[in-house]
Write a protein that holds these residues in place. Sequence first.
Motif, PDB file in Angstrom:
ATOM      1  N   ARG A   1      42.543  46.383  34.905  1.00  0.00           N
ATOM      2  CA  ARG A   1      42.879  46.257  33.583  1.00  0.00           C
ATOM      3  C   ARG A   1      43.644  44.772  33.385  1.00  0.00           C
ATOM      4  N   HIS A   2      44.034  44.093  34.215  1.00  0.00           N
ATOM      5  CA  HIS A   2      44.430  42.729  34.013  1.00  0.00           C
ATOM      6  C   HIS A   2      43.743  41.799  34.921  1.00  0.00           C
ATOM      7  N   PHE A   3      43.112  42.220  35.785  1.00  0.00           N
ATOM      8  CA  PHE A   3      42.128  41.193  36.553  1.00  0.00           C
ATOM      9  C   PHE A   3      41.212  41.972  37.214  1.00  0.00           C
ATOM     10  N   ARG A   4      40.117  41.495  37.733  1.00  0.00           N
ATOM     11  CA  ARG A   4      39.085  42.152  38.508  1.00  0.00           C
ATOM     12  C   ARG A   4      38.799  40.936  39.827  1.00  0.00           C
ATOM     13  N   ARG A   5      38.716  41.849  40.940  1.00  0.00           N
ATOM     14  CA  ARG A   5      38.536  40.777  42.060  1.00  0.00           C
ATOM     15  C   ARG A   5      37.202  40.132  42.271  1.00  0.00           C
ATOM     16  N   ASP A   6      36.349  40.517  41.489  1.00  0.00           N
ATOM     17  CA  ASP A   6      34.961  39.948  41.415  1.00  0.00           C
ATOM     18  C   ASP A   6      34.910  38.809  40.425  1.00  0.00           C
ATOM     19  N   TRP A   7      35.935  38.562  39.716  1.00  0.00           N
ATOM     20  CA  TRP A   7      36.155  37.464  38.737  1.00  0.00           C
ATOM     21  C   TRP A   7      37.042  36.576  39.058  1.00  0.00           C
ATOM     22  N   SER A   8      37.934  36.976  39.695  1.00  0.00           N
ATOM     23  CA  SER A   8      39.199  35.899  40.154  1.00  0.00           C
ATOM     24  C   SER A   8      39.495  36.086  41.452  1.00  0.00           C
ATOM     25  N   SER A   9      39.927  35.082  42.066  1.00  0.00           N
ATOM     26  CA  SER A   9      40.095  35.043  43.557  1.00  0.00           C
ATOM     27  C   SER A   9      41.736  35.603  43.768  1.00  0.00           C
ATOM     28  N   ALA A  10      42.103  35.761  44.851  1.00  0.00           N
ATOM     29  CA  ALA A  10      43.419  36.099  45.166  1.00  0.00           C
ATOM     30  C   ALA A  10      44.428  35.215  44.560  1.00  0.00           C
ATOM     31  N   ARG A  11      44.042  33.796  44.729  1.00  0.00           N
ATOM     32  CA  ARG A  11      44.901  32.777  44.416  1.00  0.00           C
ATOM     33  C   ARG A  11      44.764  32.626  42.917  1.00  0.00           C
TER      34      ARG A  11
END
Lengths: 311, 311
Positions: A52-62
Amino acid sequence: MADTGEFGLIARVTARLPGGRACLLGPGDDAAVVAAPDGRVAASTDVLVEGRHFRRDWSSARDVGHRAAAANLADIAAMGAVPTALLVAFCAPPNLDVRWAEELADGLAAEAALVDASVVGGDMSASPTLTIAVTALGDLGGRAPVVRSGARPGDVVAVNGRLGFAAAGYTVLSRGFRTPKLLVEAFRRPEVPYFAGPEAARFGATSMIDISDGLLADLGHIAAASDVVIDVQRELFTVPGQIRDAALALSVNPFDWILGGGDDHALAATFPADVALPAGWVVIGTVSDGPAGVTVDGRPYRGAGGWDHFK
Amino acid sequence: MADTGEFGLIARVTARLPGGRACLLGPGDDAAVVAAPDGRVAASTDVLVEGRHFRRDWSSARDVGHRAAAANLADIAAMGAVPTALLVAFCAPPNLDVRWAEELADGLAAEAALVDASVVGGDMSASPTLTIAVTALGDLGGRAPVVRSGARPGDVVAVNGRLGFAAAGYTVLSRGFRTPKLLVEAFRRPEVPYFAGPEAARFGATSMIDISDGLLADLGHIAAASDVVIDVQRELFTVPGQIRDAALALSVNPFDWILGGGDDHALAATFPADVALPAGWVVIGTVSDGPAGVTVDGRPYRGAGGWDHFK
């Protein structure tokens, strides 16, 4: 994470969280203790849910750590307060790699360090849904909080920070592209003008808000709370070259991003017309009497507006 | 909830949240403002995840609100601080009945009102997993925080509040029963001795903890942080009649509940041996030198201990 266990994970993560200036007692006890020299504390909570607010394939954990911290620290700045501390509730599927949690902590800590704040506490639980709820605390430094209800007819409306960059980055990613890097990075990690918040308060801002839902939507909150009309004039905006080019390439009206896009966490504020604005603020409109609402160039705006987190 | 929308839901929920004594600016702005007369603020976060910390068929929304608030307020009390405010991040499936969210708010507000605190802010998001992350703030009233690391050889160990009731209630529910009502209600809504925390601090408690993982597990945190041996003597406990009867009926060792059961949110503390303990505290053991750890009747305990939220 199931192998490491709750206490093992907490130990690994808190080892990566240096204490900040205001941290009097950090993680490891029933509660943290944070300096509140003003005798009041500003406090705000924002939650980020995967998908909803982030995707792990678009953004790193950092990246997600930076964004989660930024969204909350910006809320503190928008009150005219100086952020002091974060508390983080972290829910994750048991099969999540522990390194993801560690890198999230690195991102949270690095973003907080930009304002000399730190992660002072938190909680962890297994959950089917990766969820990060952050609470930020801040100090008002003896000033009155700058609330949404203080805009007055005759004030000017000004913004500080980037507008439309994160929304453009989101559009780029959602169409399957990974460039332009500047826009994609803006979506992954907002650049928040934290110091502009307390400075605006010192300069006499009459109202202020963190732009998280989109400029028009968030100015709508000020207009409603202050019972005023806010008119935004498009000719007062300089459309950045990267936004203009990307909009052309993707067949988007750049003002959909600039006026409708959230997540850059710029600040919007109103000031009395006779105030010489501090550095970084750009006047984009005016406040007048009338039925509460926001207009663009004097008329209702039919383009993209804010968004609703339940729709 | 999808029909009501984020802002509609926030409006409906915040209408049910009266401001408390320390609430200087409540929900509706970028951040709340809470009184922190001490110049420091105690802050703690706890998260409840459906299926892990509560079940909707076992607890009403109001019960869950009470429990979510109690878990956090107890952490503040365990520092010797007086709770002032709660912030709540609420994630829910879009098909959740709005009344569930409203009744959750009622429970949160009612529990906070027990200590003259209130819900001052929060955030909401749609999520596949019903999740409630609560942050509690508190004021230390000029006292040093009572940390886990202060226990000294020669101290006595004492508890204040119910032990084993919530665990017994959990066992009752998990075996398919709905009575005894006292135990089931204890699981649904803990009765936390909030005022005993600050009072223990005034009486010179050397360490203190909120019992959330189980008495032995939580005393283990004190033993580790203080580098001492804590010995618990079973003969110092009075096993309540309801616990004894339920244990007999369900073939459980009542000390599994009393020593191993969490979620009652009683307080455990250590005091110098010469302190006349304030009302409600019951001595259950002693602190001595040696390799850090917890013993029962002088020996390692083989019964049920705490539990790990990732296992």
